[in-house]
Design a protein around this motif. Sequence first.
Motif, PDB file in Angstrom:
ATOM      1  N   GLY A 139       0.819  -1.206   0.000  1.00 45.21           N
ATOM      2  CA  GLY A 139       0.000   0.000   0.000  1.00 45.21           C
ATOM      3  C   GLY A 139       0.854   1.258   0.000  1.00 45.21           C
ATOM      4  N   THR A 140       0.331   2.307  -0.622  1.00 40.39           N
ATOM      5  CA  THR A 140       1.011   3.605  -0.640  1.00 40.39           C
ATOM      6  C   THR A 140      -0.023   4.712  -0.501  1.00 40.39           C
ATOM      7  OG1 THR A 140       0.879   3.794  -3.059  1.00 40.39           O
ATOM      8  CG2 THR A 140       2.859   2.750  -2.155  1.00 40.39           C
ATOM      9  N   GLY A 141       0.415   5.881  -0.075  1.00 44.16           N
ATOM     10  CA  GLY A 141      -0.490   7.015   0.010  1.00 44.16           C
ATOM     11  C   GLY A 141       0.068   8.116   0.887  1.00 44.16           C
ATOM     12  N   TYR A 142      -0.564   9.290   0.795  1.00 45.99           N
ATOM     13  CA  TYR A 142      -0.146  10.435   1.598  1.00 45.99           C
ATOM     14  C   TYR A 142      -0.831  10.385   2.961  1.00 45.99           C
ATOM     15  CZ  TYR A 142       1.716  12.329  -2.750  1.00 45.99           C
ATOM     16  OH  TYR A 142       2.427  12.494  -3.909  1.00 45.99           O
ATOM     17  N   VAL A 143      -0.106  10.770   3.998  1.00 42.62           N
ATOM     18  CA  VAL A 143      -0.667  10.819   5.347  1.00 42.62           C
ATOM     19  C   VAL A 143      -0.313  12.157   5.982  1.00 42.62           C
ATOM     20  CG1 VAL A 143      -0.581   8.327   5.711  1.00 42.62           C
ATOM     21  CG2 VAL A 143       1.387   9.722   6.344  1.00 42.62           C
ATOM     22  N   GLU A 144      -1.188  12.623   6.858  1.00 40.72           N
ATOM     23  CA  GLU A 144      -0.913  13.812   7.655  1.00 40.72           C
ATOM     24  C   GLU A 144      -0.588  13.355   9.069  1.00 40.72           C
ATOM     25  OE1 GLU A 144      -3.928  16.759   7.551  1.00 40.72           O
ATOM     26  OE2 GLU A 144      -3.609  17.255   5.429  1.00 40.72           O
ATOM     27  N   ALA A 145       0.487  13.851   9.606  1.00 40.79           N
ATOM     28  CA  ALA A 145       0.963  13.396  10.903  1.00 40.79           C
ATOM     29  C   ALA A 145       0.046  13.839  12.039  1.00 40.79           C
ATOM     30  CB  ALA A 145       2.376  13.910  11.146  1.00 40.79           C
ATOM     31  N   ASN A 146      -0.521  12.842  12.748  1.00 40.60           N
ATOM     32  CA  ASN A 146      -1.224  13.165  13.990  1.00 40.60           C
ATOM     33  C   ASN A 146      -0.173  13.282  15.094  1.00 40.60           C
ATOM     34  OD1 ASN A 146      -0.474  10.531  14.597  1.00 40.60           O
ATOM     35  ND2 ASN A 146      -2.527   9.682  14.287  1.00 40.60           N
ATOM     36  N   ALA A 147      -0.613  13.435  16.329  1.00 42.96           N
ATOM     37  CA  ALA A 147       0.339  13.650  17.420  1.00 42.96           C
ATOM     38  C   ALA A 147       1.312  12.481  17.556  1.00 42.96           C
ATOM     39  CB  ALA A 147      -0.417  13.875  18.725  1.00 42.96           C
ATOM     40  N   ARG A 158       3.775   1.112   2.572  1.00 47.72           N
ATOM     41  CA  ARG A 158       3.577  -0.027   3.475  1.00 47.72           C
ATOM     42  C   ARG A 158       4.068  -1.275   2.766  1.00 47.72           C
ATOM     43  NH1 ARG A 158      -1.674  -1.161   4.077  1.00 47.72           N
ATOM     44  NH2 ARG A 158      -1.406  -2.075   6.155  1.00 47.72           N
ATOM     45  N   ALA A 159       4.833  -2.096   3.470  1.00 46.86           N
ATOM     46  CA  ALA A 159       5.430  -3.257   2.798  1.00 46.86           C
ATOM     47  C   ALA A 159       5.644  -4.410   3.764  1.00 46.86           C
ATOM     48  CB  ALA A 159       6.759  -2.861   2.161  1.00 46.86           C
ATOM     49  N   VAL A 186       6.316 -16.693   4.257  1.00 49.77           N
ATOM     50  CA  VAL A 186       6.214 -16.202   5.634  1.00 49.77           C
ATOM     51  C   VAL A 186       6.911 -14.848   5.731  1.00 49.77           C
ATOM     52  CG1 VAL A 186       6.786 -16.647   8.046  1.00 49.77           C
ATOM     53  CG2 VAL A 186       6.222 -18.551   6.523  1.00 49.77           C
ATOM     54  N   PRO A 187       6.183 -13.771   6.045  1.00 44.47           N
ATOM     55  CA  PRO A 187       6.823 -12.453   6.118  1.00 44.47           C
ATOM     56  C   PRO A 187       7.778 -12.347   7.298  1.00 44.47           C
ATOM     57  CG  PRO A 187       4.549 -12.313   6.858  1.00 44.47           C
ATOM     58  CD  PRO A 187       4.732 -13.704   6.320  1.00 44.47           C
ATOM     59  N   LEU A 188       8.937 -11.751   7.036  1.00 38.82           N
ATOM     60  CA  LEU A 188       9.926 -11.535   8.091  1.00 38.82           C
ATOM     61  C   LEU A 188       9.592 -10.303   8.911  1.00 38.82           C
ATOM     62  CD1 LEU A 188      13.152 -12.208   6.009  1.00 38.82           C
ATOM     63  CD2 LEU A 188      12.112 -13.730   7.689  1.00 38.82           C
ATOM     64  N   CYS A 189       9.019  -9.292   8.242  1.00 43.63           N
ATOM     65  CA  CYS A 189       8.689  -8.070   8.971  1.00 43.63           C
ATOM     66  C   CYS A 189       7.684  -7.240   8.188  1.00 43.63           C
ATOM     67  CB  CYS A 189       9.939  -7.239   9.257  1.00 43.63           C
ATOM     68  SG  CYS A 189      10.684  -6.473   7.797  1.00 43.63           S
ATOM     69  N   TYR A 190       7.040  -6.354   8.927  1.00 47.41           N
ATOM     70  CA  TYR A 190       6.170  -5.330   8.334  1.00 47.41           C
ATOM     71  C   TYR A 190       6.908  -4.002   8.403  1.00 47.41           C
ATOM     72  CZ  TYR A 190       2.578  -1.724   8.033  1.00 47.41           C
ATOM     73  OH  TYR A 190       1.866  -0.601   7.689  1.00 47.41           O
ATOM     74  N   THR A 191       6.833  -3.210   7.329  1.00 48.17           N
ATOM     75  CA  THR A 191       7.584  -1.953   7.274  1.00 48.17           C
ATOM     76  C   THR A 191       6.719  -0.784   6.850  1.00 48.17           C
ATOM     77  OG1 THR A 191       9.573  -3.199   6.643  1.00 48.17           O
ATOM     78  CG2 THR A 191       9.620  -0.816   6.307  1.00 48.17           C
ATOM     79  N   ASP A 192       6.853   0.314   7.581  1.00 46.94           N
ATOM     80  CA  ASP A 192       6.295   1.606   7.172  1.00 46.94           C
ATOM     81  C   ASP A 192       7.470   2.490   6.769  1.00 46.94           C
ATOM     82  OD1 ASP A 192       3.453   1.626   7.367  1.00 46.94           O
ATOM     83  OD2 ASP A 192       3.612   1.629   9.560  1.00 46.94           O
TER      84      ASP A 192
END
Length: 245
Positions: free
Chosen positions: A105-113, A131-132, A141-147
């Motif tokens: 997944g990809t997209g723009y985000v606005e930073a909350n607190a 997101r990957a 089997v995924p080794l990790c989730y990444t932002d």
Amino acid sequence: MRNRSSERSDPQRISMELRGQILQGVFPLGARMPTEDEMCRQFGASRYSVREAMRVLTEEGLVARRPRIGTIVAATKPSEHFVQSVPSMQKLLNYPEGTVRKTIGTGYVEANAELAALLKCPVGERRFRIRALRYAVGSSVPLCYTDIYILPQYATIVNHPHHEFTLVSDQIREVFGERAEKTVIEISSSSIKRNIAKLLDVKPATPSLTVTRRYANARGEEFETTVAVHPASRYTYSFEFKRQP
């Protein structure tokens, strides 16, 4: 010379036999394993040997302790575990060959607190998020989730022909000429949140190793922040530094 009885009571031999029985279906998924006393008699072993053998099987994810039930078969094959050995600080910034990052997944985000505190930016500031999931090649089997959070002007980096195989920071340097003059790496323990746990196929609150990488340019501007969440049972960092002559 060790006799057959002493070999059979060795923790390694006990874990090997029990592992084989689990893989062959003698103890199916969810089945209750013999008690400690029963295994001591079966293998002619001490409690220490039996406990060591069960510790190995627990670390492999094959068995798990359940309150008021005992030890049960939690999986019918050992969980995959990936070890990264790091011979230098430079190598610490990258994953070894044999892994691939799959974008989900990809997209723009606005930073909350909360996100602003992570990115060390003002609340409301925009970032482009990738997101990957990272896999060992050939494994499901995924080794990790990444932002991966990058400055909006670098969003088109997702179109890079080798996007899933190389560091995003390297791609940004190649395409935009933005070089990471300083990289800060933070390694911490945490527990996996419910939404991420589902992607990693683990239970919520599973212990994890979280690695945060911060890439800053010569002006001190942090243009990329990457947060990788690894289930503790699937990833190990191994450091090896040698003195140069």
